[in-house]
Design an enzyme around this catalytic site. Structure first.
Site, short mmCIF file in Angstrom:
data_model
loop_
_atom_site.label_atom_id
_atom_site.label_comp_id
_atom_site.label_asym_id
_atom_site.label_seq_id
_atom_site.Cartn_x
_atom_site.Cartn_y
_atom_site.Cartn_z
N CYS A 139 11.95 51.10 -0.91
CA CYS A 139 12.68 50.45 0.17
C CYS A 139 13.67 49.40 -0.31
O CYS A 139 14.61 49.07 0.40
CB CYS A 139 11.70 49.81 1.15
N VAL A 140 13.47 48.88 -1.51
CA VAL A 140 14.40 47.86 -2.02
C VAL A 140 15.68 48.46 -2.57
O VAL A 140 16.62 47.75 -2.89
CB VAL A 140 13.70 47.00 -3.11
#
Length: 363
Positions: A139-140
């Site tokens: 997700c980063v």
């Protein structure tokens, strides 16, 4: 200064209401009908109204091997990447042959050649384009992608760079797995793609300045978020402690980045938060001392499409750029989290005016 010239966010064509998705997926997660109402309740509590999927819902029953799901990923991901890239380049007034550097990120499929190579071939990019596929950021990846592309452009101020993210989270569905992590994952994550055109300081294309970045790795969190990769593909590792980790660390990370530029939280006019889920957004707001409406764009994106992993924060950024209205010269903060647990915080500054001299966001 390194600038974001354009952001294009795209979603697959198959879109369904959250309740309809739960009805179809519950029998795939477990044959025990007594658990189906609980699965529907978990899905209904995610703050999501609709999600988009790579395939029609009825096709997920046939995705029972990793080979089949990954073959689907490569096909659909390349299509979505091409759609997002064409749109982003057109919005920036550029073509595929202008791209000098291409960073591709995804955590929901793999390939060799990777999607970035297939994208370059399909769009006719130059043979000397520098391309970097990144797997594992999760997700980063959208926030970290902006940060790492900025690093490249600081040393190559004449260049045009492209960040492409594609996440087909629905393809990681684990059949016959009624664990809470898999139930939550099957109700939270959606499919989507995005492309970001960034330019170096010596280019003429206008855009939002990427002022600075901060990376963080949080100790003793290796088992909190990620994949358990095996014969069935990507099995989610998702700890309920993620929200607590965000609340404990995010405030300091943001404050440190802002302080390095003689700013504080109250100076930030625009917040671009990863759409991690209701608890993540609530924890982020508490960590930063923000009112509920500060993260409204992220809540709206979550409701519309779910958590799009690395593409999530880029979809929120695209929404903010499309709506406009930011004060000339105002600052924004973009942030996301990923396996490690890690975080990436990006400091943005909106331009003083549009190319024709109007204040940014003016009609």
């Amino acid at each position: 200064m390194v600038r974001i010239a354009s952001v294009a966010a795209v979603l697959p064509e198959h879109v369904h209401a959250q309740a309809e998705i739960a009805d179809v997926l519950a029998p795939l997660l477990t044959a025990d009908q007594r658990l189906w109402p609980a699965i529907r309740r978990v899905h209904g509590a995610e703050g999501i109204e609709t999600r988009h999927h790579a395939l029609a819902l009825e096709d997920y029953a046939n995705l029972t091997t990793f080979q089949r799901t990954n073959d689907t990923f490569l096909r659909v991901a390349t299509d979505l990447a091409a759609k997002a890239t064409r749109r982003a380049l057109a919005d920036a007034g550029l073509t595929a042959t202008d791209v000098d550097y291409l960073l591709f990120t995804s955590v929901t499929g793999i390939g060799a050649p990777s999607v970035d190579v297939m994208l370059a071939d399909r769009l006719g990019m130059r043979a000397d384009v520098k391309h970097v596929p990144v797997f594992g950021l999760g997700c980063v990846g959208g926030a970290a992608g902006i940060a790492r592309v900025r690093d490249y452009l600081l040393g190559h101020p004449h260049d045009v760079a492209l960040l492409v993210s594609v996440e087909l989270c629905s393809l990681t569905l684990q059949h016959g797995d009624a664990s809470m992590a898999n139930i939550v994952s099957s109700g939270l994550f959606g499919d989507g793609a995005s492309a970001v055109v960034m330019v170096g300081a010596d280019r003429s294309e206008p855009g939002v300045e990427v002022v600075g970045t901060r990376s963080a790795l949080y100790p003793d969190t290796l088992d909190q978020l990620g994949w358990d990769i095996g014969g069935s593909g990507f099995r989610i590792v998702l700890s309920p402690s993620m929200a607590d980790i965000v609340e404990e660390h995010l405030g300091d990370d943001v404050a440190d980045l802002l302080a390095a530029h003689q700013l504080k939280v109250s100076d930030v006019g625009t917040w671009v938060a990863h759409t991690g889920g209701p608890r993540i957004l609530e924890s982020a707001a508490r960590a930063l001392g923000l009112p509920d409406e500060a993260l409204a764009a992220s809540w709206a994106s979550l409701a519309r499409a779910g958590n799009l992993s690395s593409s999530g924060v880029l979809h929120v950024l695209a929404d903010e750029l499309a709506v406009g209205g930011q004060l000339p010269g105002s600052v924004g903060v973009l942030f996301a989290f990923g396996p490690g647990v890690c975080a990436e915080v990006v400091l943005l500054r909106w331009p003083e005016s549009t190319p024709d001299g109007r204040p940014v966001g003016a009609p």
